[in-house]
Motif scaffolding. Structure first.
Motif, mmCIF file in Angstrom:
data_model
loop_
_atom_site.group_PDB
_atom_site.id
_atom_site.type_symbol
_atom_site.label_atom_id
_atom_site.label_comp_id
_atom_site.label_asym_id
_atom_site.label_seq_id
_atom_site.Cartn_x
_atom_site.Cartn_y
_atom_site.Cartn_z
ATOM 1 N N LYS A 87 -81.846 10.968 -40.225
ATOM 2 C CA LYS A 87 -81.943 12.426 -40.150
ATOM 3 C C LYS A 87 -80.905 12.964 -39.161
ATOM 4 N N LEU A 88 -79.714 13.264 -39.652
ATOM 5 C CA LEU A 88 -78.643 13.811 -38.823
ATOM 6 C C LEU A 88 -78.750 15.332 -38.818
ATOM 7 N N VAL A 89 -78.867 15.907 -37.635
ATOM 8 C CA VAL A 89 -79.063 17.356 -37.520
ATOM 9 C C VAL A 89 -78.134 17.940 -36.463
ATOM 10 N N ASP A 90 -77.925 19.235 -36.555
ATOM 11 C CA ASP A 90 -77.281 19.994 -35.479
ATOM 12 C C ASP A 90 -78.401 20.372 -34.509
ATOM 13 N N GLY B 134 -87.856 12.061 -30.923
ATOM 14 C CA GLY B 134 -87.087 10.927 -30.436
ATOM 15 C C GLY B 134 -85.655 10.990 -30.929
ATOM 16 N N PHE B 135 -84.761 10.292 -30.253
ATOM 17 C CA PHE B 135 -83.343 10.333 -30.612
ATOM 18 C C PHE B 135 -82.808 8.911 -30.799
ATOM 19 N N SER B 136 -82.099 8.729 -31.909
ATOM 20 C CA SER B 136 -81.517 7.427 -32.207
ATOM 21 C C SER B 136 -80.317 7.607 -33.126
ATOM 22 N N HIS B 137 -79.234 6.925 -32.808
ATOM 23 C CA HIS B 137 -78.039 7.008 -33.649
ATOM 24 C C HIS B 137 -78.300 6.412 -35.035
ATOM 25 N N SER B 138 -79.252 5.484 -35.122
ATOM 26 C CA SER B 138 -79.554 4.821 -36.400
ATOM 27 C C SER B 138 -80.463 5.649 -37.305
ATOM 28 N N SER B 139 -80.956 6.797 -36.804
ATOM 29 C CA SER B 139 -81.827 7.631 -37.623
ATOM 30 C C SER B 139 -81.057 8.229 -38.808
ATOM 31 N N ILE C 285 -78.163 13.208 -33.546
ATOM 32 C CA ILE C 285 -77.511 14.493 -33.300
ATOM 33 C C ILE C 285 -75.984 14.377 -33.267
ATOM 34 N N SER C 286 -75.465 13.208 -33.664
ATOM 35 C CA SER C 286 -74.019 13.032 -33.708
ATOM 36 C C SER C 286 -73.661 11.900 -34.667
ATOM 37 N N ASP C 287 -72.456 11.987 -35.206
ATOM 38 C CA ASP C 287 -71.949 10.900 -36.049
ATOM 39 C C ASP C 287 -71.562 9.685 -35.215
ATOM 40 N N TYR C 288 -71.521 9.851 -33.889
ATOM 41 C CA TYR C 288 -71.048 8.791 -33.012
ATOM 42 C C TYR C 288 -72.157 8.383 -32.033
#
Length: 278
Positions: free
Chosen positions: A213-216, A206-211, A253-256
């Motif tokens: 776990k920041l990854v490339d 799943g993808f969420s900006h609030s996660s 997957i992004s700081d933004y």
């Protein structure tokens, strides 16, 4: 004597009328046949025109037979704002631009009704090289109301939002859309939960900006075994986040904050590089 002539005249008249009637019987039959032909042609033309939009959905299969055994990706679009309501005398797909007053009168927030997000997300998935190379195994969409439907990978979704709204309206009312002249269902409403349609050996991401776990995303997919099917879960809502029990790993997957369409494009680009799809 006058009466006799009168009677004879009536008899002649009646005979003449009978002859006239017998002659006229054949003419309406010919007209009726031609009318029937015209009606049939008209009905066929109307049917073809009415189903032309649906016929455009049927695309050319993008996968060769020998590619189906390879590992692929499955996309699940969650919380799509696809809801219909009766406005006036017709049913319409609700959106914030056209139905703002209606939504406010019914105590709803117009900014939550953004079907265009799901539209852009679906186009991003189906237009990707991953799909054209036959590595997209399935696409599922679940609405805010919990309606789950499947979209075939070779479908061409309409580009314009107005036509897309018409297709979604037809799908949510009839529960399926079939290609003209074919029995294949291009889009169909299916039973929940979505997990029953997923492969056993898949990894659900799943993808969420609030996660936290920041990854490339490129490094992440490169580290996954080539034989593993990947399931990507992306939200199509204007605000909030997805929170589903079946998701094994939540990534940022992004700081933004990213739109759903751009997030999907990053995912598909990473998979294309991993599989060397040019």
């Amino acid at each position: 004597m006058v009466r006799a002539y009168k009677v004879k005249g009536e008899k002649r008249k009646k005979k003449g009328e009978n002859y006239d009637k017998e002659e006229e019987i054949e003419v309406p039959l010919e007209e009726e046949e031609s009318t029937k032909r015209m009606k049939t042609e008209h009905t066929a033309a109307d049917t073809e025109a009415a189903e032309r939009v649906v016929d455009l959905l049927s695309g050319i299969p993008v996968v060769a037979a020998d590619q189906t055994n390879k590992a692929g990706v499955i996309f699940i679009i969650e919380r799509a704002s696809l809801e219909i309501a009766k406005i006036g005398k017709t049913y319409q797909l609700l959106n914030s631009d056209e139905h703002s007053n209606f939504l406010k009168k019914n105590g709803r927030n117009p900014s939550d009704y953004r079907p265009d997000i799901a539209h852009q997300a679906m186009l991003s998935i189906l237009d990707s090289r991953v799909n054209k190379a036959g590595r997209l195994k399935a696409l599922y969409v679940r609405t805010e109301k919990g309606v789950l439907f499947e979209v075939k990978p070779h479908v061409r979704i309409p580009r314009t939002f107005k036509r897309f709204a018409g297709i979604m309206l037809q799908l949510l009312q009839k529960l399926s859309i079939t290609a003209v002249g074919k029995r294949e269902k291009l889009l169909r409403v299916i039973k929940n939960p979505v997990t029953q349609y997923l492969p056993i050996d898949c990894r659900k991401i799943g993808f969420s900006h609030s996660s936290e776990k920041l990854v490339d995303i490129q490094d992440y997919v490169n580290g996954v075994n080539n034989d593993t099917n990947l399931v990507f879960v992306v939200g199509a809502m204007a605000h909030g986040k997805i929170d589903k029990d079946y998701v094994e790993d939540y990534l940022s997957i992004s700081d933004y904050p990213l739109s759903a369409a751009y997030c999907i494009s990053m995912i598909t680009n990473a998979m294309e590089r991993k599989w060397k799809i040019l």
